[in-house]
Design an enzyme around this catalytic site. Sequence first.
Site, PDB file in Angstrom:
ATOM      1  N   ARG A  38       1.948 -56.186  67.211  1.00  0.00           N
ATOM      2  CA  ARG A  38       1.975 -55.691  65.831  1.00  0.00           C
ATOM      3  C   ARG A  38       2.153 -54.177  65.794  1.00  0.00           C
ATOM      4  O   ARG A  38       2.791 -53.644  64.879  1.00  0.00           O
ATOM      5  CB  ARG A  38       0.704 -56.107  65.090  1.00  0.00           C
ATOM      6  N   TYR A  51      -1.558 -47.665  62.890  1.00  0.00           N
ATOM      7  CA  TYR A  51      -2.745 -47.788  63.740  1.00  0.00           C
ATOM      8  C   TYR A  51      -3.011 -49.248  64.064  1.00  0.00           C
ATOM      9  O   TYR A  51      -2.454 -50.157  63.448  1.00  0.00           O
ATOM     10  CB  TYR A  51      -3.969 -47.178  63.045  1.00  0.00           C
ATOM     11  N   ARG A 109       6.347 -29.220  57.167  1.00  0.00           N
ATOM     12  CA  ARG A 109       6.285 -30.239  56.133  1.00  0.00           C
ATOM     13  C   ARG A 109       7.636 -30.449  55.451  1.00  0.00           C
ATOM     14  O   ARG A 109       8.256 -29.514  54.966  1.00  0.00           O
ATOM     15  CB  ARG A 109       5.235 -29.869  55.088  1.00  0.00           C
ATOM     16  N   GLU A 125      -5.562 -60.378  49.420  1.00  0.00           N
ATOM     17  CA  GLU A 125      -6.440 -60.317  50.587  1.00  0.00           C
ATOM     18  C   GLU A 125      -7.618 -59.410  50.273  1.00  0.00           C
ATOM     19  O   GLU A 125      -7.730 -58.882  49.165  1.00  0.00           O
ATOM     20  CB  GLU A 125      -5.675 -59.806  51.807  1.00  0.00           C
ATOM     21  N   LYS A 146       0.997 -51.830  59.254  1.00  0.00           N
ATOM     22  CA  LYS A 146      -0.379 -51.331  59.368  1.00  0.00           C
ATOM     23  C   LYS A 146      -0.366 -49.797  59.408  1.00  0.00           C
ATOM     24  O   LYS A 146      -0.562 -49.174  60.453  1.00  0.00           O
ATOM     25  CB  LYS A 146      -1.065 -51.915  60.601  1.00  0.00           C
TER      26      LYS A 146
END
Length: 283
Positions: free
Chosen positions: A52, A33, A100, A179, A147
């Site tokens: 990104r 995302y 799945r 962070e 991300k």
Amino acid sequence: MPRTVFVNGDFVREDNAMVSVFDRGFLMGDAIYEVTTVLNGKLIEFDAHMTRLKRSLDALEIPYVVDSAVLLDIHRNLIEKNGIKNGTVYIQVSRGAADRSFHYPEGIEPTVVAFTQDIDWLAAPFVESGLKVMSHPDKRWGRRDIKTTQLLWGSMSMMAAKRGGVDDVWFVQDGEVTEGSFCNAFIVKDRKIITRELSNDILHGTMRASILGYARQNGFEVEERTFSISEAQSADEAFVTASPLFATGVVEIDGKMIGNGKPGAVTVELRKIILEESLKTGV
């Protein structure tokens, strides 16, 4: 009023938006995302976010082609349809829907969703008062530079911060700060800006890159290295960066006041610079 959201090529009311129960983003966290800040109706650092986005997709081998022009049009449409002046646009791309399995399925289309949030980050009270943080063990997976939507430890840590009466955590790994839960961490000593170097251990923040670039252009010394909680507690200033936070002061770490307990002069100066430049370069 229900928001308009984007789902797989269509703009629909949020209460009519649907994604398959077999989507791998839902079942496996197999998704990435980006969140782009909207400031005075402008998208901030849009190109950096799309760069990104592509990097994250490539890292997870999700076969989605990033067309910046198309995605910009989607973002602009969502801003217009939802009347967003200040807020964010969230976009998520998953590998798609399939039965799945731990193996990547073949021949499926990625799922793409996007939506807005109407949040006036500039008016948040912590802009003036600063944030309080506490140290917390970093138990996230080893590729924090990607991300992904695997945000469970970050969410659990934010709840720990809330229960501890503070605003956020600073993650600690091997005795050093990595962070915050959703932001990069900085300290300032004698007007030198110190932040952890880029690696798989931290997110490669778009605002982090902008802040460091503008800091160097404006004569600040920058040192990219690790630092401990104790070093941070003895710093002149501390701050965090993230797309909606720009540069936001940290005034307390593990109960110890930083500086005079208010956002420091360097933090305030950098915030002013990044806000001015963001409005100039936003799209």
